[in-house]
Design an enzyme around this catalytic site. Structure first.
Site, PDB file in Angstrom:
ATOM      1  N   CYS A 122       0.716  -0.992   0.409  1.00  0.00           N
ATOM      2  CA  CYS A 122      -0.126   0.083  -0.193  1.00  0.00           C
ATOM      3  C   CYS A 122       0.517   0.629   0.554  1.00  0.00           C
ATOM      4  O   CYS A 122       2.650   1.284  -0.271  1.00  0.00           O
ATOM      5  CB  CYS A 122      -0.915   0.153   0.978  1.00  0.00           C
ATOM      6  SG  CYS A 122      -0.426  -0.649   2.712  1.00  0.00           S
ATOM      7  N   HIS A 123       0.390   2.651  -0.145  1.00  0.00           N
ATOM      8  CA  HIS A 123       1.014   3.785  -0.256  1.00  0.00           C
ATOM      9  C   HIS A 123       0.892   4.537   0.490  1.00  0.00           C
ATOM     10  O   HIS A 123      -0.705   4.359   0.865  1.00  0.00           O
ATOM     11  CB  HIS A 123       1.529   4.060  -1.491  1.00  0.00           C
ATOM     12  CG  HIS A 123       0.902   2.731  -2.853  1.00  0.00           C
ATOM     13  ND1 HIS A 123       2.806   2.095  -3.594  1.00  0.00           N
ATOM     14  CD2 HIS A 123      -0.049   2.424  -3.573  1.00  0.00           C
ATOM     15  CE1 HIS A 123       2.428   1.197  -3.869  1.00  0.00           C
ATOM     16  NE2 HIS A 123       1.507   1.862  -4.253  1.00  0.00           N
ATOM     17  N   TYR A 141       3.090  10.827 -12.766  1.00  0.00           N
ATOM     18  CA  TYR A 141       1.388  11.384 -12.253  1.00  0.00           C
ATOM     19  C   TYR A 141       0.808  12.095 -11.198  1.00  0.00           C
ATOM     20  O   TYR A 141       2.183  12.237 -10.793  1.00  0.00           O
ATOM     21  CB  TYR A 141       0.924  10.547 -12.344  1.00  0.00           C
ATOM     22  CG  TYR A 141       1.386   8.565 -11.465  1.00  0.00           C
ATOM     23  CD1 TYR A 141      -0.093   9.540 -10.376  1.00  0.00           C
ATOM     24  CD2 TYR A 141       2.369   7.680 -11.642  1.00  0.00           C
ATOM     25  CE1 TYR A 141       1.308   8.208  -9.436  1.00  0.00           C
ATOM     26  CE2 TYR A 141       2.587   6.998 -10.583  1.00  0.00           C
ATOM     27  CZ  TYR A 141       1.913   7.339  -9.661  1.00  0.00           C
ATOM     28  OH  TYR A 141       2.011   6.440  -8.606  1.00  0.00           O
ATOM     29  N   ARG A 145      13.204  -0.511  -3.414  1.00  0.00           N
ATOM     30  CA  ARG A 145      11.933  -0.582  -5.044  1.00  0.00           C
ATOM     31  C   ARG A 145      12.897  -0.721  -6.270  1.00  0.00           C
ATOM     32  O   ARG A 145      13.507   0.305  -6.398  1.00  0.00           O
ATOM     33  CB  ARG A 145      10.627  -0.268  -4.799  1.00  0.00           C
ATOM     34  CG  ARG A 145       9.590  -1.252  -6.049  1.00  0.00           C
ATOM     35  CD  ARG A 145       8.158   0.081  -6.402  1.00  0.00           C
ATOM     36  NE  ARG A 145       7.059  -1.034  -6.445  1.00  0.00           N
ATOM     37  CZ  ARG A 145       6.403  -0.627  -7.182  1.00  0.00           C
ATOM     38  NH1 ARG A 145       5.993   0.976  -6.996  1.00  0.00           N
ATOM     39  NH2 ARG A 145       5.210  -0.953  -7.127  1.00  0.00           N
ATOM     40  N   ARG A 159       5.748   4.062 -18.206  1.00  0.00           N
ATOM     41  CA  ARG A 159       4.783   4.636 -17.461  1.00  0.00           C
ATOM     42  C   ARG A 159       5.188   5.022 -16.569  1.00  0.00           C
ATOM     43  O   ARG A 159       4.549   6.462 -16.442  1.00  0.00           O
ATOM     44  CB  ARG A 159       3.461   3.849 -18.298  1.00  0.00           C
ATOM     45  CG  ARG A 159       3.268   3.669 -17.094  1.00  0.00           C
ATOM     46  CD  ARG A 159       1.644   2.442 -17.487  1.00  0.00           C
ATOM     47  NE  ARG A 159       1.547   1.375 -16.206  1.00  0.00           N
ATOM     48  CZ  ARG A 159       1.047   1.304 -15.065  1.00  0.00           C
ATOM     49  NH1 ARG A 159       0.815   2.433 -13.879  1.00  0.00           N
ATOM     50  NH2 ARG A 159       1.204   0.701 -14.046  1.00  0.00           N
ATOM     51  N   ASP A 203      -2.938  -2.563  -2.439  1.00  0.00           N
ATOM     52  CA  ASP A 203      -2.295  -1.877  -3.158  1.00  0.00           C
ATOM     53  C   ASP A 203      -3.172  -0.164  -3.238  1.00  0.00           C
ATOM     54  O   ASP A 203      -3.545   0.953  -3.997  1.00  0.00           O
ATOM     55  CB  ASP A 203      -3.105  -1.998  -4.944  1.00  0.00           C
ATOM     56  CG  ASP A 203      -2.344  -0.992  -5.959  1.00  0.00           C
ATOM     57  OD1 ASP A 203      -1.232  -0.848  -5.102  1.00  0.00           O
ATOM     58  OD2 ASP A 203      -2.111  -1.157  -6.771  1.00  0.00           O
ATOM     59  N   ASN A 234      -3.524   5.844 -10.919  1.00  0.00           N
ATOM     60  CA  ASN A 234      -3.443   5.281 -12.193  1.00  0.00           C
ATOM     61  C   ASN A 234      -4.296   4.339 -12.823  1.00  0.00           C
ATOM     62  O   ASN A 234      -4.780   3.877 -13.146  1.00  0.00           O
ATOM     63  CB  ASN A 234      -2.102   5.441 -12.871  1.00  0.00           C
ATOM     64  CG  ASN A 234      -0.710   5.918 -12.450  1.00  0.00           C
ATOM     65  OD1 ASN A 234      -0.774   6.756 -12.719  1.00  0.00           O
ATOM     66  ND2 ASN A 234       0.303   5.148 -11.887  1.00  0.00           N
TER      67      ASN A 234
END
Ligand code: 0GY
Length: 290
Positions: A28-29, A45, A120, A126, A245, A250
């Site tokens: 997760c972020h 983005y 990471r 993209r 996630d 996106n």
């Protein structure tokens, strides 16, 4: 936030599946908030803000106990929002950072003390510009004394070319989102077979059976992704991780309901033993006990 992209679900459903006590959301972020933690000038983005408090509230709502927070490309090498979230969560979260080869031992130590246990390497075109392999090798050597692992995010078509490099890294590797298989091809496709063989041949390679919302062609059902995740959970029960996630950067096609994502777990890990390995033993081993 970019206008093509959808924000995260404002009101996810309560999952029917009850996660075992101590379960970890291992992907997760946190994003921003931008007025406190601005997005990186190099980003590809701009997401919607998704704060640590919103993440921790979701954790509790879904019946989970801990998070592994992964640095996303919109913050690039500025790990401030991640470290702030880790310092707030204490023992309830661990992190995966994004660094370049100028990182110093003191900076790594500070990250380690906050709960970072990996870096990471992102190969998704993209999301990031390409990085020379020497830079990755240099980072791998710098983190080795800390016992950290490397999370890799790539597109399935690139695995064949990446395998020699990943083997040469000679450390624990965690592959994001099952190596991003094309689900239309089915589990018997050579690309997915290559990924399964890669895990079978290298017992230092783990994967996240995550992101059905990105891989599916049948949103919001996700049933087409289940055979891929179930294959990996059953073949490698001690080397798989699961994550929401959240906040799903996106996404263009649909807004994932995090409660529904949790309800996919018993389809991919059908026994209590597999669920315990996936949600507790494996992430605890990799992120808390090392
Ligand atoms: C994910 C999601 C994505 C983005 C990132 O680093 C990133 O910005 O990871 C994505 O767009 O696939 O959680 O891996």
């Amino acid at each position: 936030m970019d206008k093509d992209y959808l924000p995260f679900h404002p009101n996810p459903s309560k999952p029917s599946f009850k996660a075992p006590e101590g379960a970890v959301d291992a992907h997760c972020h946190v994003f921003g908030p931008a007025d406190q933690f601005p997005y990186h000038p190099k980003r590809k983005y701009t997401p919607c803000d998704a704060s640590k408090d919103q993440l921790f509230a979701l954790r509790d709502f879904l019946g989970f106990s801990r998070n592994v927070i992964v640095q996303a490309s919109c913050h690039s090498t500025d790990n401030a929002a991640l470290l702030d979230a880790l310092n707030t969560a204490g023992d309830l979260a661990r992190g995966v950072a994004f660094v370049d080869d100028t990182i110093t031992e003191d900076e790594l130590k500070e990250m380690h003390d906050a709960g970072v246990r990996g870096v990471r390497f992102n190969f998704v075109k993209r999301l990031v510009d390409s990085t020379p392999k020497e830079v990755f090798f240099s980072i791998a050597e710098k983190i080795r004394p800390f016992g950290w692992h490397i999370v890799v995010y790539f597109e399935a078509a690139d695995l064949e070319e990446l395998i020699p490099f990943l083997v040469e890294l000679n450390t624990t590797i965690v592959v994001d989102h099952m190596g991003t298989p094309s689900v239309a091809n089915g589990v018997d496709h050579p690309d997915f077979e290559r990924f399964v063989n890669f895990m079978a041949d290298n017992d230092n390679v783990w994967c996240k059976v995550s992101c059905p919302e990105r891989l599916t062609l049948q949103a919001p059902d996700y049933r087409d992704v289940v055979p891929f995740a179930k294959t990996l959970v059953e073949k490698f029960p001690n080397r798989v991780l699961w994550g929401t996630d959240w906040p799903h950067p996106n996404m263009k096609t649909h807004v994932p309901d995090d409660g529904h994502l949790v309800d996919v777990i018993p389809m991919i890990a059908p026994t209590e033993e597999l669920q315990k390995a996936l949600l507790i033993d494996n992430p605890m081993n990799l992120y808390w006990e090392k």
